[in-house]
Design an enzyme around this catalytic site. Structure first.
Site, PDB file in Angstrom:
ATOM      1  N   LYS B  76      30.468 -52.421 -68.063  1.00  0.00           N
ATOM      2  CA  LYS B  76      31.366 -52.088 -68.855  1.00  0.00           C
ATOM      3  C   LYS B  76      31.856 -52.606 -69.695  1.00  0.00           C
ATOM      4  CE  LYS B  76      35.931 -48.739 -68.864  1.00  0.00           C
ATOM      5  NZ  LYS B  76      36.702 -48.193 -67.748  1.00  0.00           N
ATOM      6  N   SER B 151      36.908 -43.191 -68.670  1.00  0.00           N
ATOM      7  CA  SER B 151      37.118 -44.338 -69.707  1.00  0.00           C
ATOM      8  C   SER B 151      35.264 -44.687 -69.662  1.00  0.00           C
ATOM      9  CB  SER B 151      37.880 -45.095 -69.885  1.00  0.00           C
ATOM     10  OG  SER B 151      38.100 -46.135 -68.884  1.00  0.00           O
ATOM     11  N   SER B 175      38.588 -43.343 -63.689  1.00  0.00           N
ATOM     12  CA  SER B 175      37.706 -43.460 -64.939  1.00  0.00           C
ATOM     13  C   SER B 175      35.746 -44.211 -64.853  1.00  0.00           C
ATOM     14  CB  SER B 175      38.103 -44.849 -65.906  1.00  0.00           C
ATOM     15  OG  SER B 175      38.589 -44.012 -66.991  1.00  0.00           O
TER      16      SER B 175
END
Lengths: 110, 478
Positions: B76, B151, B175
């Site tokens: 990420k 996310s 997330s």
């Protein structure tokens, strides 16, 4: 931070445009009129939802800032190499004489 | 069917397959398929191939490159990578290249894994759909008209699309688990403090945890084993021994007491609730004692979270001021430069959260909002504590719905936030939780079942997750 003060107004006023403008100023954000209107509605909806917390009796409960039982964490006091200064400064928008450089801090009318 | 991370590492360690071949295959799959998905914001082909060649050289020289030898991984883009842009999908970081690696990156590489790229995300991890990205949205590999969740949507999609067997994300209120459920992969939020946050760009520091995505529970356990453990550079990292992970996956649930959390089943969409109940029945069939448990406090978790996380974010994101890194928008004086930079650099959702947090912390509202939410957090933790006095693990839905359509919720932040209602409670309490794919809804969209365990109860967590995976209706794995 006043532990005795745990009984707020059960229905705090929904946020209005004046408060949103004030909060934006505190957060160093500038809002257009369109943004101000949109954000005011959206923030009011979230705060209305959060008002359900007022239903709960939280008298006498410790506030939880963190999931861990917090203690001071110390490391041995031995010098070790920091990040490389040139690598750090390379990422800055403006640098002068090995320092971060910003526009003037005091305005003319002082 | 792509090999699992463990199969791949076994083949690389015995020189049956080269790391270069494994990494090249991943890069080719991304090149061929990511145009339609947009899981990646940057692919590091040259760097990854060079690293793979080093691993092959190590194998040829007779040394063991580690338990994840040659496994392509995606990160990420809020995890710092030295000399490689780390954007948090925000304009405000611009082309910032961190001068250091996150601890998890160092540890993955030490275990032999090869970073092939950085993945898309909601800006600063604020969002539940990966639509709040300055690079544009990621699409769900299972249905391109739907969001991958967020996310960490890019990492979830990268695994679901078969681009990489492993990826890392961060989970503040769901997330990792929510996108894992939406994309039909495994996602783990470890116990708060089990994984070092050093080099994770902070969103809400008392909630943020890094964790893995994988196609299988065993791969997720192997990835977590590689990154877990004390790190002196994160003062909130636990010094307790890392729980047994890999060995737990096949252990089964015989004699385990599993509570089905009423609040995480009753209120969710019917097909999701049905899968969660089937999962509970499957655990009973596998020998667990399964009973329903009510934890009424969980209902208030979401409201508390959406005051606490923004409050912490408003403080953490004060550092983005145009002085030391990233974007600067010029203005005649420093204060105007701060305002201009932040106004242009942050997207709408980040501005909303900063303002919400600033408000919750401001004079006159602090007690009504922030302090009250912190006490509700205590209530949620106490609710879990009481349940864990009776149960070894808790089970419920990961999400109230399956993946929703792109643009469906972007204009209604509160509707977007409600997507986190089942995942937020474990985050507030700091306990570990995992989402395991368990069947689909009538439209064929994946459903995730969530397991929660007490702090540092990852062995139990993985034992239950492994049993769920074995009991899950067939499909899965691209």
């Amino acid at each position: 931070m006043t532990p005795g003060d745990t009984r707020p107004d059960p229905r705090p006023p929904a946020i209005g445009p004046e408060q949103v403008r004030h909060v934006a100023r505190l957060a160093r954000l500038r809002l257009s009129d369109e943004e101000l209107a949109r954000f005011t509605g959206q923030l009011a909806a979230v705060l209305d939802y959060a008002a359900e917390l007022a239903e709960l009796d939280v008298e006498g409960l410790e506030p939880m800032a963190h999931p861990l039982p917090l203690r001071n964490v110390l490391r041995s006091d031995e010098p070790r190499p920091p990040l490389r200064r040139d690598e750090v400064l390379e990422q800055a928008p403006a640098v002068e004489d090995g320092c971060f450089c910003v526009p003037r801090i005091l305005s003319g009318e002082g | 069917m792509s090999p699992t991370a463990l199969e791949l590492a076994a083949a690389v360690r015995t020189a049956e397959r080269s790391a270069r071949d494994a990494v090249a295959a991943s890069i080719e799959a991304i090149a061929a398929g990511d145009g339609a998905i947009h899981a990646f914001v940057e692919v590091l082909a040259d760097r990854a191939l060079a690293r793979a060649e080093q691993i092959d050289a190590a194998v040829a020289a007779g040394s063991d490159p580690g338990p994840l030898a040659g496994v392509p991984v995606a990160l990420k883009d809020n995890l710092c990578t030295r000399g490689v842009p780390t954007t948090c999908a925000s304009r405000i970081l611009g082309t910032w290249c961190p001068p250091y690696d996150a601890t998890v990156v160092e540890r993955l590489e030490r275990a032999g894994a090869v970073v092939v790229g950085k993945t898309n995300m909601d800006e600063f991890a604020m969002g539940s759909s990966t639509e709040n990205s300055c690079f544009g949205p990621t699409r769900n590999p299972r249905d391109h008209a739907r969001v991958p969740g967020g996310s960490s949507g890019g990492s979830a999609a990268a695994v679901a699309a078969g681009f990489v067997p492993l990826a890392l994300g961060s989970d503040t209120g769901g997330s990792i688990r929510q996108p894992a459920a939406f994309c039909g992969v495994v996602g783990v939020k470890p116990t708060y403090g089990l994984v070092s946050r050093y080099g994770l760009v902070a969103f809400a520091s008392s909630l943020d945890q890094i964790g893995p995505f994988a196609a299988t529970v065993a791969d997720a356990a192997a990835a977590l084993a590689a990154i877990a453990g004390h790190d002196e550079r994160d003062s909130t990292s636990l010094s307790d021994p890392v729980p047994e992970l890999a060995a737990a996956v096949g252990r089964g649930v015989l004699g385990r007491r599993i509570g089905v959390v009423k609040e995480l089943v009753d209120g969710v969409d019917r097909p999701v609730a049905a899968r969660a109940r089937e999962a509970a029945e499957a655990m009973a069939a596998a020998g667990a004692t399964v009973e329903e448990v009510s934890i009424p406090q969980l209902r208030y978790g979401l409201a508390a979270y959406y005051l606490l996380a923004p409050a912490e974010a408003s403080s953490n994101l004060a550092r983005f001021d145009g002085v030391r890194y990233g974007l600067r928008v010029d203005a005649p004086d420093a204060s105007a430069m701060n305002v201009a930079t932040r106004t242009e650099g942050f997207g709408a959702e980040v501005k909303r959260r900063i303002m919400l947090g600033t408000y919750a912390l401001s004079a006159g509202y602090y007690d009504a909002y922030y302090a009250r939410a912190q006490r509700v957090r205590t209530l949620v933790a106490q609710g879990f504590g009481r349940a864990f006095a009776t149960f070894d693990a808790l089970l419920g839905a990961t999400t109230p719905t399956t993946a929703f359509a792109l643009a469906e919720r972007t204009e209604n932040p509160l509707a977007m936030y409600l997507s986190d209602t089942c995942t937020v409670p474990a985050s507030l309490a700091g306990i570990p939780a995992i989402s395991v794919p368990f069947g689909a809804d009538p439209a064929g969209l994946p459903v995730g079942v969530q397991v929660m365990a007490p702090a540092l109860g990852e062995s139990t967590l993985f034992a239950v997750a492994g049993a769920l995976e074995r009991a899950a209706p067939p499909e899965r794995r691209p």
